[in-house]
Motif scaffolding. Structure first.
Motif, short mmCIF file in Angstrom:
data_model
loop_
_atom_site.label_atom_id
_atom_site.label_comp_id
_atom_site.label_asym_id
_atom_site.label_seq_id
_atom_site.Cartn_x
_atom_site.Cartn_y
_atom_site.Cartn_z
N VAL A 485 34.87 42.71 39.01
CA VAL A 485 35.67 43.64 38.18
C VAL A 485 36.42 44.62 39.08
N ILE A 486 35.73 45.15 40.10
CA ILE A 486 36.40 46.07 41.04
C ILE A 486 37.56 45.36 41.74
N LEU A 487 37.33 44.12 42.17
CA LEU A 487 38.42 43.35 42.79
C LEU A 487 39.58 43.14 41.83
N TRP A 491 43.30 44.35 42.47
CA TRP A 491 44.40 43.38 42.47
C TRP A 491 45.51 43.80 41.51
N THR A 492 45.14 44.26 40.33
CA THR A 492 46.15 44.64 39.33
C THR A 492 46.84 45.96 39.66
N SER A 493 46.33 46.66 40.69
CA SER A 493 47.03 47.88 41.12
C SER A 493 48.36 47.53 41.78
N GLU A 494 48.46 46.25 42.20
CA GLU A 494 49.67 45.72 42.85
C GLU A 494 50.00 46.45 44.15
N HIS A 495 49.01 47.08 44.75
CA HIS A 495 49.20 47.75 46.04
C HIS A 495 49.29 46.65 47.11
N PRO A 496 50.39 46.57 47.84
CA PRO A 496 50.58 45.44 48.77
C PRO A 496 49.50 45.33 49.84
N ARG A 501 44.79 42.44 51.91
CA ARG A 501 43.44 42.44 52.48
C ARG A 501 42.50 41.54 51.68
N ILE A 502 42.61 41.58 50.36
CA ILE A 502 41.76 40.74 49.51
C ILE A 502 42.03 39.26 49.81
N GLU A 503 43.32 38.88 49.91
CA GLU A 503 43.66 37.48 50.17
C GLU A 503 43.15 37.04 51.55
N LEU A 504 43.26 37.92 52.53
CA LEU A 504 42.79 37.61 53.87
C LEU A 504 41.27 37.37 53.88
N LEU A 505 40.52 38.27 53.22
CA LEU A 505 39.06 38.17 53.22
C LEU A 505 38.58 36.94 52.44
N LEU A 506 39.26 36.62 51.35
CA LEU A 506 38.91 35.41 50.60
C LEU A 506 39.08 34.18 51.48
N LYS A 507 40.17 34.17 52.21
CA LYS A 507 40.46 33.03 53.08
C LYS A 507 39.42 32.93 54.21
N GLN A 508 39.06 34.07 54.79
CA GLN A 508 38.07 34.09 55.88
C GLN A 508 36.71 33.56 55.42
N HIS A 509 36.37 33.85 54.16
CA HIS A 509 35.08 33.41 53.62
C HIS A 509 35.18 32.07 52.88
N ARG A 542 40.45 43.81 28.99
CA ARG A 542 40.70 44.22 30.37
C ARG A 542 40.35 43.09 31.34
N ILE A 543 39.21 42.43 31.11
CA ILE A 543 38.79 41.34 31.99
C ILE A 543 39.78 40.18 31.91
N GLN A 544 40.27 39.90 30.72
CA GLN A 544 41.24 38.82 30.55
C GLN A 544 42.53 39.14 31.31
N ARG A 545 42.89 40.41 31.35
CA ARG A 545 44.09 40.82 32.09
C ARG A 545 43.89 40.59 33.60
N PHE A 546 42.68 40.88 34.09
CA PHE A 546 42.38 40.62 35.51
C PHE A 546 42.49 39.13 35.81
N ILE A 547 41.92 38.31 34.92
CA ILE A 547 41.93 36.85 35.13
C ILE A 547 43.37 36.35 35.18
N SER A 548 44.19 36.83 34.26
CA SER A 548 45.60 36.40 34.22
C SER A 548 46.34 36.84 35.48
N ALA A 549 46.09 38.07 35.93
CA ALA A 549 46.77 38.60 37.13
C ALA A 549 46.38 37.81 38.38
N LEU A 550 45.12 37.43 38.46
CA LEU A 550 44.66 36.66 39.63
C LEU A 550 45.20 35.24 39.61
#
Length: 550
Positions: A485-487, A491-496, A501-509, A542-550
């Motif tokens: 949920v925090i992620l 993500w939906t904050s759209e802060h570049p 950073r999130i995309e980089l860490l997902l890829k690393q793991h 709210r959760i559905q909005r996160f899912i759609s944004a991701l």
């Protein structure tokens, strides 16, 4: 038979102590040591033993060489008739000589002896229905407010013995019959009313206060609905609050805190009732005494934990969250955290309860510089604790994850939102790194638990879906969901920088956004309506909005 022999020996011992003007209307201190710290009830007020040598009785008890009359229906009737006769004689003597105590003192000594004899009934709870059918319960409860406080104390001790959890274990039906009869005969009202005339300054009366609270707790053990009933019918909550206002610590103050926590833990009605009685402010004041000092003893430490348990229960209803904020509860919890005393973790827990689904508490937290306190803790900069370090640290991590999720869900716009998001960017996005570290740890745990299900099915031990889900929650799924949920919020904050950073860490793991979406979807599908259907719908949206944004 052994239980009855032991009860008879207990009666003989008590009779000796009465003759020697000794107060033993409490559980033996050794029994409390066996309970151990953190379990059972607080030790009762300390009283002296009068120097009596009970070694002979103890030897008799151990060898079971005491000649006692077997407890049966005939014996029960004999005990009851003798008690009722002495009670009538005492009533008659008091009515005839109201202003001449010397004329009825003998009848009260005899009544006292009969009350002590009734304690042998604790050795045979299967005969409680006989006690009720003979009408004795009404007579016993009538003595709670007897003019002679000593008689009242005797009866309270009797009730505590008859309803003791060790006595009633494996005797559910007789226990129900007795407790129902006591409630029907106004035992709750009389016990609470009687508290007002008892003083801690007198050792016997202090022990009676303890026994009164123990009896009420016993009632609740047997009949959970008593937790609400006693608050509806009596002023117990008011008495408990007044007891918590006393500055000095003692065992009865500790027990009052424990009873209050019991009354609040599963009753929304009691939570709201205490909130209306200025309970939030009273408990905050009691907790404030420990903002810059630690409890001196394990018993005092347990009392402080009871206070925080009560506070967290109180913070379930929305109106009490508002009272908490108005009483500067947020500020107090932050002070306690900054002082890094023993109540550090409890303060985080209280803040978590206060801010869940309550934006004003989240806003106050940001306004009073709470972010500077919470995020270092989130990064693992925690004070040392005498408790189990690993589990204690994990509990704090889970609370802090929940707290941050509440902050992001409660502060959706404006300068406060910007301050909150900036925390995830500072120091090379170290908070996101920490978030992903926790994500991987809890994800691994949940996967291990899910793998066990496959093994169980191979062993022909099937589990339904609800049980599987609950097992995963116990393994850390809920914390993993909150991290997702925090992620989602980030993500939906759209802060570049945050997204990068999130995309980089997902890829690393070796993860993808789909992995996060799967966790969010499972969370979405299992959200309950504990906080009401509107809150459920709002959270799912709210959760559905996160899912759609991701």
């Amino acid at each position: 038979m052994l239980a009855r022999v032991q009860s008879a020996v207990k009666f003989v011992r008590q009779s000796m102590e009465v003759v020697n003007n000794n107060s033993k209307r409490k559980r033996n201190a050794d029994e409390y040591e066996q309970d151990g710290y953190g379990g059972g009830r607080p030790a009762p007020p300390d009283t002296t033993d009068g120097g009596i040598d009970l070694s002979l009785l103890e030897a008799l008890e151990k060898s079971q060489q005491v000649a006692v009359e077997a407890l049966d229906q005939k014996t029960v009737k004999k005990l009851v008739l003798s008690f009722e006769r002495r009670l009538k004689e005492n009533i008659a003597a008091r009515l005839k000589y109201p202003d001449q105590p010397d004329k009825f003192v003998d009848s009260e000594m005899e009544l006292h002896d009969e009350i002590q004899k009734l304690k042998v009934m604790a050795g045979g709870p299967e005969f409680y229905p006989d006690l009720v059918n003979l009408g004795t319960v009404a007579s016993i409860t009538s003595l709670i407010n007897h003019e002679n406080t000593d008689i009242s104390i005797d009866v309270i001790g009797l009730l505590q013995d008859l309803t003791d959890e060790d006595v009633l274990e494996d005797n559910d039906e007789p226990a129900q019959v007795l407790v129902d009869a006591l409630i029907e005969n106004n035992a709750l009202e009389l016990l609470v009313q009687n508290l007002s005339r008892l003083s801690d300054a007198d050792p016997d009366e202090s022990a009676a206060i303890y026994n009164t609270l123990a009896t009420i707790e016993n009632f609740i053990e047997v009949k959970p609905s008593v937790a609400e009933l006693v608050c509806e019918r009596t002023k117990l909550m008011k008495w408990l609050l007044s007891r918590l206002k006393v500055k000095e610590f003692d065992s009865n103050k500790q027990y009052a805190s424990e009873i209050l926590a019991i009354l609040l833990q599963s009753s929304t009605a009691n939570q709201k009732r205490l909130g209306q009685m200025n309970g939030v402010d009273t408990i905050l004041q009691a907790v404030a005494a420990y903002k810059s000092k630690d409890p001196k003893t394990p018993d005092e430490e347990e009392m402080v934990e009871n206070l925080f348990d009560s506070l967290c229960c109180l913070l379930m209803p929305l109106e009490n969250k508002e009272r908490f904020v108005k009483s500067e509860g947020v500020e107090l919890m932050i002070i306690i955290m900054n002082q890094k005393k023993l109540s550090y973790g409890s303060a985080i827990r209280a803040l978590d309860f206060a801010m869940t689904n309550y934006p004003p508490a989240c806003e106050r937290f940001v306004d009073v510089m709470g972010l500077k306190t919470a995020f270092p803790a989130f990064m693992g900069k925690l004070p040392l604790s005498k408790k189990n370090k690993k589990r204690y640290k994990e509990e704090l991590e889970e609370r802090l994850v929940s707290l941050i999720a509440s902050l992001l869900g409660g502060i959706l716009r404006g300068s406060r939102r910007e301050r909150l998001l900036s925390k995830f960017v500072e120091n090379e996005c170290e908070k996101i790194d920490r978030l992903m570290e926790l994500y991987m740890r809890y994800s691994t745990r949940v996967k291990k638990e899910a793998a066990k299900f496959d093994q169980l099915e191979l062993d022909d031990l099937e589990m339904d879906e609800d049980e599987k889900y609950n097992r995963k929650l116990e393994a850390g799924l809920y914390t993993l969901q909150l991290i997702a949920v925090i992620l989602g919020h980030l993500w939906t904050s759209e802060h570049p920088r945050i997204r990068a950073r999130i995309e980089l860490l997902l890829k690393q793991h070796k993860l993808t956004k789909q992995d996060v979406k799967d966790i969010l979807q499972e969370y979405h599908d299992n959200i309950g309506d504990f906080s009401g259907p509107e809150e459920k719908e709002r959270t799912q949206s709210r959760i559905q909005r996160f899912i759609s944004a991701l």
